[in-house]
Write a protein that holds these residues in place. Structure first.
Motif, PDB file in Angstrom:
ATOM      1  N   VAL A 178       0.836  -1.198   0.000  1.00  0.00           N
ATOM      2  CA  VAL A 178       0.000   0.000   0.000  1.00  0.00           C
ATOM      3  C   VAL A 178       0.875   1.253   0.000  1.00  0.00           C
ATOM      4  O   VAL A 178       0.664   2.185  -0.775  1.00  0.00           O
ATOM      5  CB  VAL A 178      -0.937   0.006   1.226  1.00  0.00           C
ATOM      6  N   ASN A 179       1.888   1.276   0.867  1.00  0.00           N
ATOM      7  CA  ASN A 179       2.758   2.441   0.986  1.00  0.00           C
ATOM      8  C   ASN A 179       3.588   2.678  -0.276  1.00  0.00           C
ATOM      9  O   ASN A 179       3.869   3.819  -0.651  1.00  0.00           O
ATOM     10  CB  ASN A 179       3.695   2.281   2.190  1.00  0.00           C
ATOM     11  N   ALA A 180       3.978   1.602  -0.950  1.00  0.00           N
ATOM     12  CA  ALA A 180       4.855   1.720  -2.107  1.00  0.00           C
ATOM     13  C   ALA A 180       4.209   2.495  -3.250  1.00  0.00           C
ATOM     14  O   ALA A 180       4.892   3.187  -4.011  1.00  0.00           O
ATOM     15  CB  ALA A 180       5.283   0.332  -2.586  1.00  0.00           C
ATOM     16  N   PHE A 181       2.885   2.398  -3.384  1.00  0.00           N
ATOM     17  CA  PHE A 181       2.209   3.034  -4.505  1.00  0.00           C
ATOM     18  C   PHE A 181       1.178   4.065  -4.038  1.00  0.00           C
ATOM     19  O   PHE A 181       0.222   4.368  -4.750  1.00  0.00           O
ATOM     20  CB  PHE A 181       1.542   1.972  -5.376  1.00  0.00           C
ATOM     21  N   ALA A 182       1.409   4.624  -2.857  1.00  0.00           N
ATOM     22  CA  ALA A 182       0.418   5.498  -2.234  1.00  0.00           C
ATOM     23  C   ALA A 182       0.158   6.782  -2.998  1.00  0.00           C
ATOM     24  O   ALA A 182      -0.897   7.396  -2.831  1.00  0.00           O
ATOM     25  CB  ALA A 182       0.851   5.827  -0.808  1.00  0.00           C
ATOM     26  N   ALA A 183       1.075   7.231  -3.842  1.00  0.00           N
ATOM     27  CA  ALA A 183       0.908   8.515  -4.526  1.00  0.00           C
ATOM     28  C   ALA A 183       0.045   8.422  -5.772  1.00  0.00           C
ATOM     29  O   ALA A 183      -0.571   9.401  -6.184  1.00  0.00           O
ATOM     30  CB  ALA A 183       2.272   9.086  -4.892  1.00  0.00           C
ATOM     31  N   GLU A 184      -0.025   7.261  -6.388  1.00  0.00           N
ATOM     32  CA  GLU A 184      -0.613   7.181  -7.721  1.00  0.00           C
ATOM     33  C   GLU A 184      -2.124   7.383  -7.750  1.00  0.00           C
ATOM     34  O   GLU A 184      -2.652   8.110  -8.606  1.00  0.00           O
ATOM     35  CB  GLU A 184      -0.240   5.849  -8.367  1.00  0.00           C
ATOM     36  N   GLY A 185      -2.851   6.742  -6.833  1.00  0.00           N
ATOM     37  CA  GLY A 185      -4.299   6.892  -6.811  1.00  0.00           C
ATOM     38  C   GLY A 185      -4.733   8.333  -6.598  1.00  0.00           C
ATOM     39  O   GLY A 185      -5.537   8.873  -7.372  1.00  0.00           O
ATOM     40  N   PRO A 186      -4.230   9.006  -5.549  1.00  0.00           N
ATOM     41  CA  PRO A 186      -4.581  10.409  -5.346  1.00  0.00           C
ATOM     42  C   PRO A 186      -4.187  11.308  -6.518  1.00  0.00           C
ATOM     43  O   PRO A 186      -4.922  12.233  -6.866  1.00  0.00           O
ATOM     44  CB  PRO A 186      -3.790  10.778  -4.079  1.00  0.00           C
ATOM     45  N   MET A 187      -3.063  11.050  -7.160  1.00  0.00           N
ATOM     46  CA  MET A 187      -2.644  11.872  -8.294  1.00  0.00           C
ATOM     47  C   MET A 187      -3.650  11.772  -9.436  1.00  0.00           C
ATOM     48  O   MET A 187      -4.067  12.784 -10.018  1.00  0.00           O
ATOM     49  CB  MET A 187      -1.258  11.440  -8.776  1.00  0.00           C
ATOM     50  N   GLU A 188      -4.073  10.559  -9.759  1.00  0.00           N
ATOM     51  CA  GLU A 188      -5.044  10.383 -10.833  1.00  0.00           C
ATOM     52  C   GLU A 188      -6.380  11.028 -10.465  1.00  0.00           C
ATOM     53  O   GLU A 188      -7.048  11.636 -11.315  1.00  0.00           O
ATOM     54  CB  GLU A 188      -5.243   8.888 -11.127  1.00  0.00           C
ATOM     55  N   THR A 189      -6.771  10.908  -9.207  1.00  0.00           N
ATOM     56  CA  THR A 189      -8.034  11.485  -8.763  1.00  0.00           C
ATOM     57  C   THR A 189      -8.008  13.007  -8.851  1.00  0.00           C
ATOM     58  O   THR A 189      -8.958  13.627  -9.329  1.00  0.00           O
ATOM     59  CB  THR A 189      -8.340  11.045  -7.327  1.00  0.00           C
ATOM     60  N   PHE A 190      -6.929  13.630  -8.405  1.00  0.00           N
ATOM     61  CA  PHE A 190      -6.858  15.094  -8.422  1.00  0.00           C
ATOM     62  C   PHE A 190      -6.765  15.645  -9.847  1.00  0.00           C
ATOM     63  O   PHE A 190      -7.297  16.720 -10.134  1.00  0.00           O
ATOM     64  CB  PHE A 190      -5.692  15.579  -7.563  1.00  0.00           C
ATOM     65  N   LYS A 191      -6.138  14.935 -10.745  1.00  0.00           N
ATOM     66  CA  LYS A 191      -6.129  15.362 -12.143  1.00  0.00           C
ATOM     67  C   LYS A 191      -7.550  15.364 -12.699  1.00  0.00           C
ATOM     68  O   LYS A 191      -7.963  16.309 -13.383  1.00  0.00           O
ATOM     69  CB  LYS A 191      -5.237  14.435 -12.975  1.00  0.00           C
ATOM     70  N   SER A 192      -8.304  14.307 -12.413  1.00  0.00           N
ATOM     71  CA  SER A 192      -9.687  14.229 -12.872  1.00  0.00           C
ATOM     72  C   SER A 192     -10.549  15.291 -12.193  1.00  0.00           C
ATOM     73  O   SER A 192     -11.458  15.858 -12.808  1.00  0.00           O
ATOM     74  CB  SER A 192     -10.256  12.839 -12.587  1.00  0.00           C
ATOM     75  N   MET A 193     -10.261  15.581 -10.935  1.00  0.00           N
ATOM     76  CA  MET A 193     -11.002  16.592 -10.196  1.00  0.00           C
ATOM     77  C   MET A 193     -10.888  17.956 -10.863  1.00  0.00           C
ATOM     78  O   MET A 193     -11.872  18.701 -10.990  1.00  0.00           O
ATOM     79  CB  MET A 193     -10.486  16.675  -8.764  1.00  0.00           C
ATOM     80  N   LYS A 194      -9.694  18.303 -11.323  1.00  0.00           N
ATOM     81  CA  LYS A 194      -9.493  19.587 -11.990  1.00  0.00           C
ATOM     82  C   LYS A 194     -10.349  19.706 -13.242  1.00  0.00           C
ATOM     83  O   LYS A 194     -10.885  20.780 -13.548  1.00  0.00           O
ATOM     84  CB  LYS A 194      -8.005  19.777 -12.341  1.00  0.00           C
ATOM     85  N   GLN A 195     -10.480  18.625 -13.970  1.00  0.00           N
ATOM     86  CA  GLN A 195     -11.321  18.629 -15.169  1.00  0.00           C
ATOM     87  C   GLN A 195     -12.800  18.715 -14.796  1.00  0.00           C
ATOM     88  O   GLN A 195     -13.581  19.413 -15.451  1.00  0.00           O
ATOM     89  CB  GLN A 195     -11.053  17.374 -16.008  1.00  0.00           C
TER      90      GLN A 195
END
Length: 212
Positions: A178-195
């Motif tokens: 979980v810790n190893a890939f913790a940044a990827e999910g939030p990054m994709e979500t925030f990019k979509s949020m901006k749109q």
């Protein structure tokens, strides 16, 4: 395994607050910065996201409280349904997150509450997971431990966002993964949020408890 972890770290986008002092920057892209921090008595790290969006605090709050639109921008959200609306800024919702076979999907029920500081105009949105309200489903793991907070600060027509979360996805999954890939999910979500914020239904939003 990498994609599986990515899905699990997006589970509590609306969930209730914790304070951490030693944040380490782990990802930065598209003016979105993601940090991690150790949490006492937990093997899973907390995550903090900050960015500035070209939207007012009222517009950003309107997006967060439009829970049923979560399927449009929260990564791999299968469903997001309003359960109970106490007021325009106090509501309960149920969400299910899709995970690839052989893992079971995860779901949770959260209580969203938005508040505004009249002196600063800062809006906070908390959403602790709660038990009950929606029956648990077979082959879906109910998330029972999730903490996070949105802090929305007005900046001359824009909004500074600070979002913190710490969640245990439940079931079997190694904490190191979980810790190893913790940044990827939030990054994709925030990019979509901006749109998502560009949609007409959010532009020029006016909330009765928020001064535009």
């Amino acid at each position: 395994m990498r994609k599986i972890i990515l899905l699990l770290v997006t589970l509590s986008l609306y969930a209730p607050a914790m304070a951490q002092s030693k944040w380490k920057l782990i990802a930065e892209e598209d003016q979105i910065r993601i940090y991690s921090s150790a949490v006492p008595d937990s093997k899973i790290k907390a995550i903090k996201v900050d960015c500035i969006v070209d939207a007012s605090v009222a517009e950003m709050t309107a997006l967060i409280l439009d829970v049923e639109a979560g399927t449009e921008w929260v990564y791999k959200t299968k469903s997001c349904k309003l359960v109970k609306k106490v007021s325009p800024t106090d509501l309960y919702y149920h969400s299910e997150i899709s995970l690839p076979w052989p893992l079971d999907n995860r779901d949770f029920v959260a209580h969203l509450v938005a508040r505004r500081d009249p002196a600063t105009g800062v809006v906070t949105v908390d959403g602790p997971v709660v038990s009950g309200m929606v029956p648990e489903k077979r082959n879906v793991v109910r998330v029972m431990d999730s903490k996070g907070r949105w802090v929305l600060t007005p900046l001359a027509g824009k909004t500074k966002i600070e979002y913190m979360l710490h969640t245990d996805p439940g079931g079997y999954l190694p904490a190191w993964a979980v810790n190893a890939f913790a940044a990827e999910g939030p990054m994709e979500t925030f990019k979509s949020m901006k749109q998502q914020l560009k949609l007409p239904k959010y532009r020029n939003a006016s909330l009765t408890f928020i001064a535009n």
